[in-house]
Motif scaffolding. Structure first.
Motif, PDB file in Angstrom:
ATOM      1  N   CYS A   1       3.975   3.777  -7.832  1.00 60.61           N
ATOM      2  CA  CYS A   1       3.330   4.967  -7.240  1.00 60.61           C
ATOM      3  C   CYS A   1       4.058   5.978  -7.809  1.00 60.61           C
ATOM      4  O   CYS A   1       5.531   5.744  -6.991  1.00 60.61           O
ATOM      5  CB  CYS A   1       3.338   4.849  -5.953  1.00 60.61           C
ATOM      6  SG  CYS A   1       2.288   3.739  -5.149  1.00 60.61           S
TER       7      CYS A   1
ATOM      8  N   LYS B   1       5.174   9.588  -6.192  1.00 57.64           N
ATOM      9  CA  LYS B   1       4.924  10.051  -5.602  1.00 57.64           C
ATOM     10  C   LYS B   1       4.912  12.142  -6.052  1.00 57.64           C
ATOM     11  O   LYS B   1       4.860  12.924  -4.673  1.00 57.64           O
ATOM     12  CB  LYS B   1       5.896  10.346  -4.538  1.00 57.64           C
ATOM     13  CG  LYS B   1       7.212  10.053  -5.031  1.00 57.64           C
ATOM     14  CD  LYS B   1       7.791  10.014  -3.772  1.00 57.64           C
ATOM     15  CE  LYS B   1       9.824  10.459  -3.623  1.00 57.64           C
ATOM     16  NZ  LYS B   1      10.631  10.041  -2.564  1.00 57.64           N
TER      17      LYS B   1
ATOM     18  N   LEU C   1       0.471  -1.375  -0.374  1.00 55.24           N
ATOM     19  CA  LEU C   1       0.381   0.043   0.141  1.00 55.24           C
ATOM     20  C   LEU C   1       0.931   1.335  -0.328  1.00 55.24           C
ATOM     21  O   LEU C   1       1.520   1.189   1.222  1.00 55.24           O
ATOM     22  CB  LEU C   1      -0.396  -0.400   1.019  1.00 55.24           C
ATOM     23  CG  LEU C   1      -2.367   0.978   1.609  1.00 55.24           C
ATOM     24  CD1 LEU C   1      -3.175   0.758  -0.121  1.00 55.24           C
ATOM     25  CD2 LEU C   1      -2.759   1.140   2.849  1.00 55.24           C
ATOM     26  N   LEU C   2       1.087   1.895  -1.320  1.00 56.12           N
ATOM     27  CA  LEU C   2       1.335   3.409  -1.403  1.00 56.12           C
ATOM     28  C   LEU C   2       3.129   3.132  -0.693  1.00 56.12           C
ATOM     29  O   LEU C   2       3.632   3.525  -0.719  1.00 56.12           O
ATOM     30  CB  LEU C   2       0.635   3.663  -0.107  1.00 56.12           C
ATOM     31  CG  LEU C   2      -0.164   4.880  -0.124  1.00 56.12           C
ATOM     32  CD1 LEU C   2      -0.729   6.114   0.440  1.00 56.12           C
ATOM     33  CD2 LEU C   2      -0.496   5.846  -1.944  1.00 56.12           C
TER      34      LEU C   2
ATOM     35  N   CYS D   1      -1.301   5.418  -7.690  1.00 53.59           N
ATOM     36  CA  CYS D   1      -0.366   4.253  -8.391  1.00 53.59           C
ATOM     37  C   CYS D   1      -1.228   3.756  -9.240  1.00 53.59           C
ATOM     38  O   CYS D   1      -2.811   3.978  -8.863  1.00 53.59           O
ATOM     39  CB  CYS D   1      -0.543   3.324  -7.257  1.00 53.59           C
ATOM     40  SG  CYS D   1       0.618   4.160  -5.162  1.00 53.59           S
TER      41      CYS D   1
ATOM     42  N   ALA E   1      -5.845   5.582   2.968  1.00 58.73           N
ATOM     43  CA  ALA E   1      -4.360   5.265   2.192  1.00 58.73           C
ATOM     44  C   ALA E   1      -5.372   4.927   1.139  1.00 58.73           C
ATOM     45  O   ALA E   1      -4.442   4.645   0.511  1.00 58.73           O
ATOM     46  CB  ALA E   1      -4.415   3.825   3.166  1.00 58.73           C
ATOM     47  N   HIS E   2      -6.094   3.771   0.769  1.00 57.39           N
ATOM     48  CA  HIS E   2      -6.799   3.062   0.117  1.00 57.39           C
ATOM     49  C   HIS E   2      -7.255   4.050  -1.199  1.00 57.39           C
ATOM     50  O   HIS E   2      -6.857   4.332  -2.193  1.00 57.39           O
ATOM     51  CB  HIS E   2      -7.478   1.920   0.452  1.00 57.39           C
ATOM     52  CG  HIS E   2      -6.585   0.823   0.382  1.00 57.39           C
ATOM     53  ND1 HIS E   2      -6.655  -0.384  -0.051  1.00 57.39           N
ATOM     54  CD2 HIS E   2      -6.379   0.722   1.591  1.00 57.39           C
ATOM     55  CE1 HIS E   2      -6.008  -1.040   0.175  1.00 57.39           C
ATOM     56  NE2 HIS E   2      -5.707  -1.008   1.748  1.00 57.39           N
TER      57      HIS E   2
ATOM     58  N   THR F   1       3.160  -2.684  -8.352  1.00 58.22           N
ATOM     59  CA  THR F   1       2.545  -1.644  -8.280  1.00 58.22           C
ATOM     60  C   THR F   1       3.383  -0.069  -7.848  1.00 58.22           C
ATOM     61  O   THR F   1       4.799  -0.542  -7.121  1.00 58.22           O
ATOM     62  CB  THR F   1       1.944  -1.335  -6.804  1.00 58.22           C
ATOM     63  OG1 THR F   1       0.773  -2.872  -6.603  1.00 58.22           O
ATOM     64  CG2 THR F   1       0.888  -0.190  -6.902  1.00 58.22           C
TER      65      THR F   1
ATOM     66  N   HIS G   1      -3.880   5.711  -2.526  1.00 56.93           N
ATOM     67  CA  HIS G   1      -3.264   4.513  -3.112  1.00 56.93           C
ATOM     68  C   HIS G   1      -3.771   4.300  -4.753  1.00 56.93           C
ATOM     69  O   HIS G   1      -3.395   4.146  -5.697  1.00 56.93           O
ATOM     70  CB  HIS G   1      -3.297   3.706  -2.547  1.00 56.93           C
ATOM     71  CG  HIS G   1      -2.432   2.346  -3.645  1.00 56.93           C
ATOM     72  ND1 HIS G   1      -1.927   1.858  -2.998  1.00 56.93           N
ATOM     73  CD2 HIS G   1      -3.146   1.318  -4.040  1.00 56.93           C
ATOM     74  CE1 HIS G   1      -1.257   0.522  -3.930  1.00 56.93           C
ATOM     75  NE2 HIS G   1      -1.707   0.592  -4.550  1.00 56.93           N
ATOM     76  N   ASN G   2      -5.129   4.588  -5.107  1.00 55.46           N
ATOM     77  CA  ASN G   2      -6.004   4.219  -6.340  1.00 55.46           C
ATOM     78  C   ASN G   2      -5.883   5.179  -7.166  1.00 55.46           C
ATOM     79  O   ASN G   2      -6.132   5.453  -8.013  1.00 55.46           O
ATOM     80  CB  ASN G   2      -7.396   4.224  -6.044  1.00 55.46           C
ATOM     81  CG  ASN G   2      -7.450   2.587  -5.573  1.00 55.46           C
ATOM     82  OD1 ASN G   2      -6.766   1.995  -5.225  1.00 55.46           O
ATOM     83  ND2 ASN G   2      -8.623   2.837  -4.059  1.00 55.46           N
TER      84      ASN G   2
END
Length: 1543
Positions: A1117, A1119, A790-791, A1108, A1100-1101, A1115, A1104-1105
């Motif tokens: 991401c 930033k 995640l992230l 990312c 966070a999700h 995955t 993330h979506n």
């Protein structure tokens, strides 16, 4: 009169050569005799008195002297007047005789009563008597004289208490009544206008029972009568009398009498005999003295010989001379040689009358003349009855009255008076005493004008004379003395420094100013302390300065008003108070805006900085200065003398000049005060420990109360108290402000310095549970930052803010975050969006979450709450960016309603927080409960900031309620306050149903009386690694965070750092958090904590979506991608993941799937309360399957049975529910079903009737067939009636047998034995027909019973009728064996019986053919049973049958009555009369009883009537005969029956 005529006849000057004749008549004081004499004299029928040739006109009357009485004179004058015969009275004084129209020939030598009454009225007035009694003769003299006196008295202002009349002919009772009036009266003076005779009767009556002393005022008629002097009760009497006179030679003439001379005249004879008590006649009785000639008139003492008071006698003398002068002038002429009189001239009456009017001469010094009314000049002597030294009463002349003198000079009083009881002072006779100065006269209602009350003059008026009719006011600046007969200058009053009230007010004024200066000094010495610096110390000093001026300005109101003080006092008061209120208003705005603004020091606050506060104060004060300047320029206040408020004194005061100006000043102060009060009320609940807004609220409440009370008090207070009220209002409001605002601060500064800290003022205290929530967020972010899935490669930053449970602070932080003005937490190059907020986690409270969402919603900043459950937040129109990980209260409310319904509780209490969470949640619950049929006894709300009285009221409602179950939709804070209040005075046991907010709070388990509570909580969870993270605290790590430092110090009761308090222990590093028992370390019930965990992961999700992408099984991401908050918001709506086996997703409203655990507070073996999960609720499951209870529940007081909580117990079968008036539908009464209805279900709302032939049982829950009833042979009543029926038939058969055995005996053969046998046969049938009425009705029995009854009874009555006719005709025939009897032989009797019976047979046949009786079931008479009876078919047929029987019976009865006295020894008609009397009585009684008897008793009544009438006939007709046959055979002979005996 005789003396005067002789004197004239002997005169050479008057009528020389002419002799006057005279006649003397006695009227006996009666009108009739007076009239007789008058007619006699006027007709010339008088006997000739002197027949010598010297009398030229013998028998002709020239004039008449008299009468003495007015009434008699009136009668005479009416007779003589038309003849013009002159009439000269010497004692008739009635004023009416002065009327020449009525009495043209009347003259008098005595003055008219008109003069006497005027004189009497002036006499009474002269001596000041205004209240008198009046007595008069009931005659023309008395009535007219008194009327004239009363008229004169009224003109003189004299009042008469009573006016009574009497006459000598009146009955004694009338005299007594007059005497009683005199005795009872209050008038001391009595004016008596009576004749001597009437007054003598009255005085004799008064002598019997003397009255209080009275002052008598007499008319001439009795006051000069010497005979009246014997009444000593009249001593002191005064009155007017004719003047005394001297008539030379009269006494000698009167005494010139001898017995021989007296004997010639009958009148003189009678006088002589009365005077000397002897008799002149020879035939005197033996026992009487004979006059022997020795009697001497000179020694006689009586009125005849008394010439000392020649009053009326002189009037007679004058009258004779007046007539003589009139005749003289008519017949005589003066010549040179002397007076020549032609005695042969025939003189007419009218000549004498004409000359009489012109008479004017003097005699013995007294003038004689008549005015046009025939009256002389009125001259009176004033006579006083005085006691002499010897004790006798003498008549003394004390003055004169001459009506011819000028007005006011008529009276001449030349001697002293003697008054009643020998007094020398004039008696007082008034109805009311004189009114002294200072009073006025007010007439007494319904009484004369002399009767009045003396009313004191009104307070502003005086009277300075006696008997003043009115009072007059004093001059404007003067006031009467206490007696109100003189005016003095009014005292001047104002509020001065010399009086007590002024000194007290001045002392308070100076004391208040000193208090303000003292507080200012204290504040200046502690100007750097937090409590002084809080909320703008500059305004505090300015406020104290203005309060000092407010106190001092009240001094300008004390002292004598002047131009400068009047202008200064109101303007100084207005300006200083506006300055004061402006300062308070500035402080209130600062308090309010400090919590409403976005950030302290933000752009918003620049509008409320020190400069703006100063400008506000100056602006508000300048407006008041401007108002005051306009007031002073246009119409300023000025000193004035107030003469209106107090009548008795002058108030020196300041007039307002312009009332509009004054009220404008006051209204402006009031407007600012109300505005300040409103703002203070709005700010009173802001979350600081020392909230100045509360103090301002209370101070302004006092201020407004004082000035609202001031207005009516100011308007209504009189004089100097108006100023005192204004000063009091100034001082009270000033003291209210200074004490409410500054006293608490001074108390803390001087006596509680430990509270004068910033920490205490901010009221910061760590909530361990919420600290766990914040640490969970840190743990979650660290876990995400360390995650590779995640992230990856992206670190999340965070800020944690404490809202202190305050909406304003929540808003402040929200604005801070939304404006991007937050401090930079992480500034390394790795943080791409430093300072930018992507989402917010929170708030815990629904109310604060609503406030936050209103701010950030339009900015599209996502907000995910972990504990805001208000269903209102599901509205995406209002809260578009709001999400939550905890289910909505709508699901919880529905679950709670279903839980309550599941356990059968229909009567509950409801308690809620007074917040969005509680109000909205309870609203949803109540709506769901209503749908489930649950009733709420009460619904109470409260909040933690409410006063304790509100909490006590809610607790008392719970204690008094009848509902066992209480549903509480409140936060932990509110429930803790309520439970603490309930624990002080425990209520009856209650089953608590809790909302998730408090029922899952471990800290609430300490309240043992709530054991057994159940409720829904979010599901427990396990967060791996969280406990270790929470316990990973060392003193060094704690010291780095102020928040953790405060928690550590509170948890271990020690202080970190060098500045620890002397009296407190220092943390030494031995503290072990592993051993700490607190909500922070307790991870056994991770419910809301898991909601925080989920919320962070959801955000966070979403990020993330947004940043990312999943490529090549990895995955990636970016930033450095700059994302907006609205992108996160969009992704958040689509989040759907699982973490630690818990799904996370949001529906269209931003709500998660509603899943709850059913929590039960159960006591463990150790006695502590534990939170046990006993079931689950999943709103996503189909309806009816949401609940799953998998463990036993423990209820209140440890019970295992489900408690009952209903308003009313269930209604059992046989009853129905009836709602109680004014109560919910769950409150009802169980009403038994009506007697013909049942209910066979519990809580039946209605009862329903049984089928037609069925009836409910006693419990009315089932129907059974009705019992069938009829008069049967098996029951007692049927057996008795059947026995009497058979017995009667047997009695009839026995009688038949007896009669057949003795058929040849005279008593059987008498009156047709054939009819007797037929009658007995019919009676047998009558008895037997009653049997047809007993038993179950059938078609044959119904038709038989009534027809058999009708026919047999007609046969019976027909036989009796035949016997009656035979008896009657046998004695009514002319002769035995005459032809009349052939029409009443045996054949005719048989035909009569058959005919009459045939008619009844015919009636019955028609009835049976057309509409016969028939058996029927009667379901109407009795509801609970069926009556088998015979319906009549045709009621007309039945009543015709019965009516025909009645007709024959009445006819038979009438005939029997006619024959009852026929002369036989055994008259059968008497027996028939009595039998038919019984028969008719039975059947007349039968009709109403038959109609009203119910069921089988209708049949029984009919049988009873048949049997009673049958027994009446057989016993009355045959019992006497059977008695003779069996027991008196000697009477069973023809001789006895025919009553034939030898004489």
């Amino acid at each position: 009169m005789a003396f005067a005529i002789e004197e004239i006849n002997n005169s050479t000057e008057l009528l020389p050569g002419i002799k006057l004749g005279y006649q003397i008549h006695d009227s006996c004081t009666t009108v009739s005799v007076t009239m007789q004499v008058a007619f006699q004299l006027s007709n010339g029928l008088d006997p000739v008195f002197n027949t010598t040739d010297k009398c030229s006109q013998s028998g002709t009357v020239m004039a008449i002297i008299g009468e003495a009485e007015s009434t008699a004179s009136i009668i005479m004058s009416r007779v003589l007047g038309p003849f013009n015969i002159p009439q000269v009275s010497y004692f008739a004084t009635c004023a009416c005789l002065s009327d020449k129209q009525q009495f043209p020939s009347f003259f008098r030598t005595i003055p008219s009563d008109q003069f006497q009454t005027d004189a009497l009225a002036k006499l009474v007035k002269h001596f000041g008597w205004t209240w008198i009694g009046a007595v008069r003769s009931d005659s023309d003299y008395g009535n007219k004289g008194m009327a004239s006196f009363l008229d004169a008295a009224q003109r003189e202002g004299i009042c008469v208490e009573y006016s009574e009349s009497l006459h000598r002919t009146h009955p004694q009772s009338r005299i007594q009544r007059v005497a009683d009036v005199i005795r009872r009266s209050t008038a001391v003076v009595i004016v008596a206008f009576t004749a001597s005779a009437e007054l003598k009767l009255l005085l004799e009556e008064l002598s019997l029972k003397p009255s209080p002393a009275r002052q008598w005022i007499g008319s001439e008629s009795w006051i000069t009568n010497r005979d009246m002097l014997k009444f000593s009760i009249c001593a002191g009497a005064i009155g007017f009398g004719i003047q005394k006179s001297v008539i030379p030679g009269l006494r000698e003439f009167l005494l010139d009498m001898s017995p021989s001379g007296v004997a010639v005249s009958p009148e003189l004879t009678e006088f002589w005999e009365d005077a000397f008590s002897c008799r002149l006649e020879k035939s005197t009785a033996k026992d009487e003295t004979v006059c022997d000639g020795t009697e001497d008139l000179h020694t006689l003492k009586n009125q005849y010989t008394d010439t000392s008071q020649l009053r009326v006698t002189n009037m007679v003398y004058k009258a004779i001379y007046a007539i003589a002068h009139a005749i003289h002038n008519a017949v005589c002429k003066d010549t040179n040689s002397g007076t020549h009189c032609d005695k042969n001239t025939r003189t007419e009456f009218k000549q004498v009358l004409a000359q009489l009017k012109k008479v004017n001469f003097s005699k013995n010094g007294y003038d004689v003349s008549f005015d046009v009314n025939g009256d002389p000049v009125a001259t009176y002597e004033l006579v006083n009855w005085q006691k002499s030294e010897s004790g006798s009463i003498e008549m003394v002349t004390v003055g004169l009255y001459d009506a011819s003198l000028p007005k006011g000079q008529e009276f001449i009083i030349n001697r002293n008076f003697t008054w009643v009881d020998g007094g020398t002072h004039v008696p007082v006779s008034v109805c009311s005493d004189s009114c002294p100065p200072g009073t006025r006269k007010v007439l007494q209602k319904g009484k004369p004008i002399c009767c009045y009350d003396c009313i004191p003059c009104p307070e502003g008026e005086i009277s300075n004379i006696t008997d003043s009719p009115d009072c007059f006011p004093c001059p404007k600046e003067s006031w009467p003395n206490d007696e109100r007969y003189i005016c003095f200058p009014k005292p001047v009053e104002f509020l001065s420094f010399d009086e007590v009230l002024g000194i007290i007010l001045a002392a308070f004024s100076v004391g208040g100013a000193c208090l303000a200066i003292t507080i200012a000094a204290v504040f200046f010495c502690h100007r750097t302390s937090p409590i002084v610096r809080a909320n703008n110390s500059e305004l505090s000093f300015l406020l104290l300065f203005s309060l000092t001026l407010c106190f001092l300005c009240s001094l300008t109101f004390i002292g004598a008003p002047s131009h400068w003080s009047c202008r200064l006092r109101h303007t100084a008061f207005g300006i200083t108070f506006v300055l004061c209120i402006s300062c308070v208003l500035g402080k209130t705005i600062v308090v309010l805006m400090a919590f409403k603004a976005t950030l302290p020091g933000s752009n918003v606050m620049k509008w409320f900085g020190p400069l703006q506060q100063r400008m506000t104060v100056v602006t508000f004060t300048f407006i008041q200065v401007l108002i005051c300047i306009i007031w002073l320029c246009l119409s300023p206040p000025f000193p004035m003398k107030n003469l209106t408020t107090y009548k008795e004194r002058i108030i020196l005061e300041c007039a307002l000049g312009s009332a509009v100006g004054f009220w404008a000043v006051l209204s402006y102060i009031g407007l600012l005060a109300v505005f300040c009060l409103v703002l203070a009320v709005l700010a009173r609940k802001l979350p600081d420990n020392f909230n100045e807004a509360k103090l301002i609220t209370f101070s302004m409440l006092i201020f407004c109360a004082v000035w609202i009370t001031f207005i009516p008090a100011y308007v209504s207070s009189p004089g100097k108290f108006t100023v005192a009220v204004e000063i009091f209002a100034i001082l009270a409001s000033s003291f209210g402000l200074i004490l409410c605002i500054f006293a608490p601060k001074c108390y803390i500064i001087l006596f509680k310095p430990e509270k004068n800290t910033k920490k205490h003022l901010m009221n910061k205290k760590i909530d361990s549970r919420k600290l766990r929530f914040s640490r969970t967020m840190v743990f979650t972010i660290e876990e995400i930052n360390n995650s590779k899935e995640l992230l990856p490669g992206i670190k999340l930053g965070y800020q944690i803010h404490d809202s202190c449970g305050s909406v304003p602070l929540s808003l402040q932080v929200t604005f801070q975050l939304s404006n991007g003005l937050d401090r930079v937490i992480y500034t390394s190059s790795n943080c791409s969006h430093s300072g930018m907020v992507m989402a917010i986690v929170g708030e815990s409270s629904s109310t604060r979450s609503i406030s936050m969402s209103h701010v950030i919603g339009p900015l599209k900043i996502p907000q995910v709450s972990h504990f805001a459950t208000c269903a209102c937040l599901s509205d995406k129109q209002r809260y578009p960016s709001f999400f939550r990980t905890i289910p909505s209260d709508q699901f919880q409310a529905e679950a709670l309603a279903k839980l309550v319904k599941h356990f059968g509780w229909t009567w509950i209490g409801a308690v809620r927080s007074y917040s969005d969470y509680g109000n909205n949640g309870m609203a949803y619950f109540l709506d769901a409960a209503h749908k489930e049929g649950i009733c709420v006894e009460y619904s109470e709300s409260f909040y933690r900031t409410h006063p304790r009285s509100r909490i006590q009221r809610v607790a008392d409602v719970i204690r008094r309620s009848t509902a066992v179950v209480v549903v509480a939709f409140a936060t932990s804070t509110e429930m803790r306050i309520l439970f603490e209040e309930l624990s002080l005075k425990p209520s009856p046991p209650r089953q608590w149903i809790g909302s998730e907010s408090w029922v899952t709070n471990q800290q609430m388990l300490k309240y043992s009386f709530c054991a057994g509570a159940i409720g829904f909580g979010t599901e427990k969870s396990v967060i791996p690694g969280l406990r270790e993270f929470l316990l990973d605290l060392s003193p060094a790590k704690v010291a780095a965070s102020p928040l953790l430092t405060e928690f550590w110090e509170d948890a271990f009761s020690c202080r970190l750092g060098k500045n620890a308090a002397i009296d407190g222990s220092v943390c030494d590093g031995t503290e072990d958090i592993q051993m700490l028992q607190s909500p922070y370390t307790d991870t056994s019930q991770l419910r809301i904590t898991n909601m925080v965990y989920k919320a962070v992961y959801a955000i966070a999700h979403a990020i993330h979506n947004a940043v990312c992408q999943y490529t090549n099984a990895t995955t990636q991401c970016d930033k450095f991608t700059r994302i907006e908050s609205k992108q996160v918001l969009t992704q958040l709506k689509e989040v759907n993941f699982s973490r630690n086996s818990y799904d996370v997703s949001f529906d269209a409203n931003g709500d998660p799937v509603a899943r709850y655990e059913l929590v039960n507070w159960q006591k463990s073996e150790s006695g502590s309360i534990e939170m046990v999960t006993v079931g689950h609720y999943d709103a996503s499951l189909p309806e009816g399957q949401e609940f799953s209870i998998n463990s036993n529940l423990t209820w209140y007081e440890g019970g295992t049975q489900v408690p009952v909580s209903v308003c009313s117990d269930s209604c059992p079968p046989g009853t129905r529910k009836v709602l109680q008036k004014g109560k919910p539908i769950c409150c009802y009464d169980c009403i038994p079903c009506p007697e013909d209805q049942i209910s066979n279900a519990t809580d039946s709302p209605d009862c329903f009737p049984c089928p037609k032939e069925f009836w409910p049982n006693e419990d009315r829950d089932a129907c059974f067939p009705k019992p069938v009833e009829f008069l049967s042979f098996d029951e007692v009543l049927g057996i008795i009636l059947a026995a009497f029926s058979v017995g009667g038939a047997c009695l009839a058969i026995i009688t038949v047998a007896l009669f057949f055995r003795h058929r040849t005996s005279p008593i059987v053969r008498a009156n047709n034995s054939e009819l007797s046998f037929l009658l007995l046969f019919s009676l047998t049938l009558c008895f037997l027909c009653s049997l047809t009425f007993i038993g179950a009705p059938s078609h044959w029995s119904c038709r038989l019973r009534h027809t058999a009854f009708g026919i047999t009874f007609v046969l019976c009555i027909s036989c009796v009728l035949g016997k009656t006719i035979v008896v009657l005709m046998a004695f009514k025939a002319t002769l035995p064996g005459s032809n009349v009897m052939k029409w009443f032989g045996p054949l005719q009797q048989r035909i009569t019986v058959v005919s009459l019976t045939f008619i009844q047979v015919l009636i019955c046949s028609i009835w049976l053919c057309l509409n016969p009786p028939f058996p029927m079931k009667n379901l109407i008479t009795f509801k609970d049973k069926v009556i088998l009876e015979c319906a009549l078919g045709s009621a007309v047929g039945f009543w015709v049958v019965l009516g025909y029987i009645g007709l024959l019976a009445v006819f038979c009865f009438v005939l029997a009555v006619l024959a009852r006295k026929l002369p036989d020894n055994f008259n059968e008609a008497k027996l028939i009369t009595f039998s038919m009397l019984i028969f008719c009585a039975v059947w007349i009684t039968f009709i109403p009883v038959y109609v009203s008897s119910p069921g089988k008793f209708t049949v029984a009544v009919e049988i009873f009537a048949i049997l009673a009438s049958s027994f009446g006939l057989i016993l009355c007709l045959f019992a006497p005969k059977c008695y003779i046959i069996l027991f008196k055979p000697e009477r069973n002979t023809k001789k006895h029956l025919m009553n034939k005996h030898q004489s």
